[in-house]
Design an enzyme around this catalytic site. Structure first.
Site, PDB file in Angstrom:
ATOM      1  N   ASP A  86       0.863  -1.177   0.000  1.00 25.28           N
ATOM      2  CA  ASP A  86       0.000   0.000   0.000  1.00 25.28           C
ATOM      3  C   ASP A  86       0.904   1.233   0.000  1.00 25.28           C
ATOM      4  O   ASP A  86       2.052   1.148  -0.419  1.00 25.28           O
ATOM      5  CB  ASP A  86      -0.960  -0.024   1.200  1.00 25.28           C
ATOM      6  CG  ASP A  86      -2.300   0.643   0.880  1.00 25.28           C
ATOM      7  OD1 ASP A  86      -2.285   1.860   0.602  1.00 25.28           O
ATOM      8  OD2 ASP A  86      -3.340  -0.024   0.900  1.00 25.28           O
ATOM      9  N   HIS A  99       2.235   1.901  -3.105  1.00 23.98           N
ATOM     10  CA  HIS A  99       1.318   2.853  -3.737  1.00 23.98           C
ATOM     11  C   HIS A  99       1.850   4.271  -3.678  1.00 23.98           C
ATOM     12  O   HIS A  99       1.090   5.222  -3.818  1.00 23.98           O
ATOM     13  CB  HIS A  99      -0.066   2.778  -3.082  1.00 23.98           C
ATOM     14  CG  HIS A  99      -0.764   1.470  -3.288  1.00 23.98           C
ATOM     15  ND1 HIS A  99      -2.030   1.215  -2.812  1.00 23.98           N
ATOM     16  CD2 HIS A  99      -0.377   0.336  -3.933  1.00 23.98           C
ATOM     17  CE1 HIS A  99      -2.386  -0.026  -3.143  1.00 23.98           C
ATOM     18  NE2 HIS A  99      -1.392  -0.578  -3.816  1.00 23.98           N
TER      19      HIS A  99
END
Length: 395
Positions: A215, A238
């Site tokens: 993430d 991310h």
């Protein structure tokens, strides 16, 4: 200013520790689990209690080895600055049933903390498969490897977090906290495993850190103020994200974010600011992203005020978060998508004071060279622009 403050604090701590002999509370008494790995939970809690009550430069020392550790809260206020030194690999219980809260190792209500070394292995693989938050809004919050809650004047360095069940590190309600030479290691398919999440904190520095996760490498929630991210290597992950903002009532403004000299490798985003549509009122201002190297990154530069993952929102209603005074400067490298720069601001409250300078992002896909898109913004453009800034205006 934040980095200078960190260096000054570090020198002061080194000077202090050199003149006063530390009182060491070493973990020595273990119980042995069924798997034959010593468990240090009670021994650590006992050592922390003694160190927290000490006034003579206390140090909690976990020696080398591999140990199991159940969820613990290491709580203050303490009578002196505490040093927490780890030479071991610590293993969290893999079963969610062993946890009562959403934190594995929690530092709470402490003014003055130095944390050095150690590997914190959350053994999260089993838990990732049980994360149903994509479908279930009332999903259970899974345990995080390290939580710093209401911690002030802290330096955390040369620590490794592995395979957390949820976020690796959260810094919430804190003041003057520096994480340096911090390492996060989890596979790209690990679910909701943000590397370092910061919220409602003032003066947080993330320096010379390496994060591989599933993430955001670094995520900033509401109330993040005077945050510096410098020398970060991110990927997989991310990217570096401000937000998402605007989902909840009474969110605090985000301000004073400085992201510099970072490298992002193969991430699904580079540097981005994201707010929910149909949002609550909010403010995000004074945010600067400079000297960033992108290597095959999807969405290298992104402002997304229509952030709507899994279609669980009212995407047609504009965001009410005001974004202003943002700069993207000297960002270079390669994009994995054709739209290398996308500034998508709110129709209701357009962005103001956006600066785009010296961008050089190359895309070599089959559908032509890189391009950029803008909506509801009139940026200040200067220096090299590859792709041409705001080549496409989206209504």
């Amino acid at each position: 200013m934040a980095i200078k403050s960190y260096v000054g604090a570090l020198l002061l701590l080194l000077s202090f520790s050199s003149t006063i002999k530390a009182q060491v509370f070493q973990i020595e008494n273990y119980s042995v689990t069924g798997g034959g790995i010593p468990d240090i939970t009670q021994s650590l809690l006992d050592a922390w209690k003694k160190a927290c009550a000490s006034t003579t430069s206390p140090k909690v020392l976990i020696p080398g080895g591999t140990f199991t550790l159940s969820e613990v809260v290491l709580e203050g206020p303490c009578k002196a600055h505490v040093e927490f030194e780890v030479h071991a690999r610590l293993l969290a219980p893999p079963e969610l049933s062993r946890f009562k809260t959403d934190g594995w190792v929690v530092f709470h209500n402490i003014d003055g903390l130095t944390m050095l070394g150690g590997t914190f292995d959350g053994q999260g693989k089993m838990a990732w498969a049980q994360n149903d938050c994509i479908k279930n809004k009332n999903c259970r919050m899974l345990p995080m490897n390290l939580r710093f809650n209401v911690v002030s004047n802290a330096i955390i360095h040369d620590v490794t977090s592995v395979d957390s069940k949820y976020f690796h590190v959260t810094v919430l309600g804190c003041k003057n906290v520096t994480l340096q030479h911090f390492h996060v290691n989890a596979p790209g398919n690990s679910v909701n495993t943000d590397g370092i999440h910061i919220g409602r904190s003032l003066g947080v520095n993330v320096l010379d850190t390496d994060i591989k996760t599933g993430d955001d490498c670094v995520s900033l929630g509401d109330g993040s103020r005077q945050v510096t991210v410098k020398g970060l290597t991110c990927g997989p992950g991310h990217g570096i994200s401000v937000g998402s903002l605007g989902k909840y009532d009474n969110e605090e403004p985000v301000s004073g974010v400085f992201v510099t000299n970072c490298t992002i490798n193969g991430a699904t985003n580079g540097v981005r600011i994201k707010t929910w549509p149909a949002s609550k009122i909010g403010i995000a201002t004074d945010m600067h992203f400079e000297d960033i190297q992108m290597n095959n990154v999807f969405n290298p530069v992104l402002i997304d005020q229509g952030y709507c993952p899994w279609n669980q929102c009212q995407a047609q209603i504009p965001s009410l978060v005001k974004i202003s005074n943002v700069s993207f400067k000297r960002i270079r490298g390669t994009s994995a998508t054709k739209v290398a720069v996308k500034i998508a601001c709110s129709k209701r409250i357009p962005c103001e004071g956006i600066e785009i300078a010296d961008i050089n992002l190359v895309y070599k896909g089959p559908d032509g060279p890189a391009t950029s898109e803008c909506s509801n913004v009139r940026p200040l453009i200067s220096g090299m622009q590859n792709p041409r800034a705001c080549a496409k205006i989206v209504s």
